[in-house]
Design an enzyme around this catalytic site. Structure first.
Site, PDB file in Angstrom:
ATOM      1  N   ASP A  13      -3.402 -20.223 -11.970  1.00  0.00           N
ATOM      2  CA  ASP A  13      -4.358 -19.301 -12.454  1.00  0.00           C
ATOM      3  C   ASP A  13      -4.380 -18.206 -11.269  1.00  0.00           C
ATOM      4  OD1 ASP A  13      -6.147 -17.756 -14.003  1.00  0.00           O
ATOM      5  OD2 ASP A  13      -7.663 -18.676 -13.032  1.00  0.00           O
ATOM      6  N   SER A  14      -5.078 -16.996 -11.740  1.00  0.00           N
ATOM      7  CA  SER A  14      -5.218 -15.810 -10.571  1.00  0.00           C
ATOM      8  C   SER A  14      -6.279 -16.593  -9.402  1.00  0.00           C
ATOM      9  CB  SER A  14      -5.799 -14.688 -11.238  1.00  0.00           C
ATOM     10  OG  SER A  14      -6.949 -15.111 -11.925  1.00  0.00           O
ATOM     11  N   TYR A  45      -6.671 -10.813 -11.082  1.00  0.00           N
ATOM     12  CA  TYR A  45      -5.334 -10.222 -11.781  1.00  0.00           C
ATOM     13  C   TYR A  45      -5.326  -9.058 -13.019  1.00  0.00           C
ATOM     14  CZ  TYR A  45      -2.089 -13.833  -9.896  1.00  0.00           C
ATOM     15  OH  TYR A  45      -1.253 -14.523  -9.386  1.00  0.00           O
ATOM     16  N   GLY A  46      -6.761  -9.204 -13.580  1.00  0.00           N
ATOM     17  CA  GLY A  46      -7.053  -8.443 -14.835  1.00  0.00           C
ATOM     18  C   GLY A  46      -7.196  -7.139 -14.574  1.00  0.00           C
ATOM     19  N   CYS A  76      -3.874 -18.864 -17.686  1.00  0.00           N
ATOM     20  CA  CYS A  76      -4.429 -17.650 -17.125  1.00  0.00           C
ATOM     21  C   CYS A  76      -3.966 -16.750 -18.435  1.00  0.00           C
ATOM     22  CB  CYS A  76      -3.836 -17.131 -15.967  1.00  0.00           C
ATOM     23  SG  CYS A  76      -4.494 -15.381 -15.467  1.00  0.00           S
ATOM     24  N   THR A  78      -4.136 -13.462 -18.692  1.00  0.00           N
ATOM     25  CA  THR A  78      -3.752 -12.424 -18.007  1.00  0.00           C
ATOM     26  C   THR A  78      -2.149 -12.436 -17.452  1.00  0.00           C
ATOM     27  OG1 THR A  78      -5.716 -11.762 -17.186  1.00  0.00           O
ATOM     28  CG2 THR A  78      -4.189 -10.444 -16.401  1.00  0.00           C
ATOM     29  N   CYS A 185     -10.169 -15.521 -21.492  1.00  0.00           N
ATOM     30  CA  CYS A 185      -9.921 -15.453 -20.120  1.00  0.00           C
ATOM     31  C   CYS A 185     -10.313 -17.038 -19.650  1.00  0.00           C
ATOM     32  CB  CYS A 185     -10.619 -14.610 -19.572  1.00  0.00           C
ATOM     33  SG  CYS A 185     -10.741 -14.478 -17.688  1.00  0.00           S
ATOM     34  N   THR A 186      -9.637 -17.493 -18.757  1.00  0.00           N
ATOM     35  CA  THR A 186      -9.749 -19.152 -18.476  1.00  0.00           C
ATOM     36  C   THR A 186     -10.945 -19.261 -17.461  1.00  0.00           C
ATOM     37  OG1 THR A 186      -7.869 -18.939 -16.974  1.00  0.00           O
ATOM     38  CG2 THR A 186      -7.467 -19.668 -18.977  1.00  0.00           C
TER      39      THR A 186
HETATM   40  N1  DGL Z   1      -8.315 -16.446 -15.537  1.00  0.00           N
HETATM   41  C1  DGL Z   1      -7.546 -15.071 -15.835  1.00  0.00           C
HETATM   42  C2  DGL Z   1      -7.489 -15.026 -17.394  1.00  0.00           C
HETATM   43  O1  DGL Z   1      -7.419 -16.186 -18.286  1.00  0.00           O
HETATM   44  C3  DGL Z   1      -7.679 -13.756 -15.422  1.00  0.00           C
HETATM   45  C4  DGL Z   1      -8.809 -13.433 -14.370  1.00  0.00           C
HETATM   46  C5  DGL Z   1      -8.174 -12.316 -13.392  1.00  0.00           C
HETATM   47  O2  DGL Z   1      -7.794 -12.837 -12.415  1.00  0.00           O
HETATM   48  O3  DGL Z   1      -8.601 -11.090 -13.700  1.00  0.00           O
HETATM   49  O4  DGL Z   1      -7.045 -13.998 -18.055  1.00  0.00           O
END
Ligand code: DGL
Length: 259
Positions: A13-14, A45-46, A76, A78, A185-186
């Site tokens: 994940d991010s 990441y988003g 993730c 994203t 989003c996780t």
């Molecule tokens: N956990 C991530 C997701 O499921 C992204 C969170 C992020 O880094 O913005 O989208």
């Protein structure tokens, strides 16, 4: 004995949010070994451009491959939107499971109602989600809700503070009556207790983690890669942020009750 089946499943994940998925994987498939890589040094990441997230996701995949993983879970939404196609192209033999907002099960259960789809900005703008929303737009009112600050709160280990609840109220109160909230989003399953305090018990909260676990089971079974060991598997945490507090937070989140 080092058979391919004993090798770990790589999960990334991010940041630490993907641990909400890892918990579901472990619940369904406890005999598997897992390596979880959180890219907290580069989170979120988003809010980044898609190409950058694709690059970061490929770099993490390479790191996990160097640890002999037998399959990959992109925990993730994203990174899945930005990079799953590319990862599959680059590693055609690697079984890969991705995450996508659980819009389909929400619409199937709650047609003709208002459903909030909470996710990162990147997930909400990508073609993958646009297509998903188009497919179901006649069956329910699907409301896109970007919630970038929640990622930051979870990265800091703040799950149910007054600030988190105030932020959620600001996002959701203007939307009126909702039948359900899709956690796309996780990171978000970790704020479920705060969310329930804000919206009450009425809207059903739906997340994609259990579905991803069932998908991993299917994919491993199909490739004859399930670990048949009678012993519980090992879970190892890595994080791109060298601060040891990240591993402590990861272990805490792995144990945190979500309901
Ligand atoms: N956990 C991530 C997701 O499921 C992204 C969170 C992020 O880094 O913005 O989208």
């Amino acid at each position: 004995m080092d058979t391919v089946n004993n090798r770990p499943v790589g999960v990334f994940d991010s940041g630490v949010g993907g641990i909400s998925v890892l918990r579901e994987l472990y619940r369904l498939l406890p005999q598997e070994n897992y390596i979880f890589y959180g890219d907290s040094a580069n989170a979120p990441y988003g809010t980044r451009p898609t190409a950058e997230v694709r690059q970061l996701s490929l770099a993490v995949t390479e790191k996990l491959l160097s640890r002999q993983i037998k399959a990959l879970v992109i925990a993730c939404n994203t990174a899945t939107s930005a990079a799953i196609q590319r990862i599959r192209q680059q590693y055609p033999k690697l079984p890969v499971v991705g995450l996508e907002p659980a819009v389909k099960p929400a619409v199937e259960q709650f047609s003709k109602t208002s459903i909030a789809v909470m996710a990162t900005e990147l997930t909400l703008r990508e073609v993958k989600l646009q297509k998903l929303l188009e497919r179901y737009q006649d069956q329910a009112k699907l409301i896109k809700v970007p919630a970038p600050a929640l990622v930051e709160y979870v990265e800091k280990g703040e799950l149910n503070t007054p600030e988190v609840r105030t932020y959620l109220t600001g996002l959701l109160a203007p939307l009126g009556k909702l039948s359900s909230i899709v956690l796309g989003c996780t990171h978000f399953p970790f704020i479920k207790p705060a969310l329930k305090q804000v919206v009450g018990t009425e809207p059903k909260i739906i997340d994609g983690g259990p579905g991803a676990a069932r998908e991993l089971q299917r994919v491993l079974a199909k490739a004859n890669l399930l670990n048949s060991s009678a012993v519980q598997g090992k879970v190892t945490f890595y994080n791109s942020n060298p601060d040891p507090a990240e591993i402590t937070l990861s272990q805490r989140l792995f144990q945190t009750p979500l309901d």
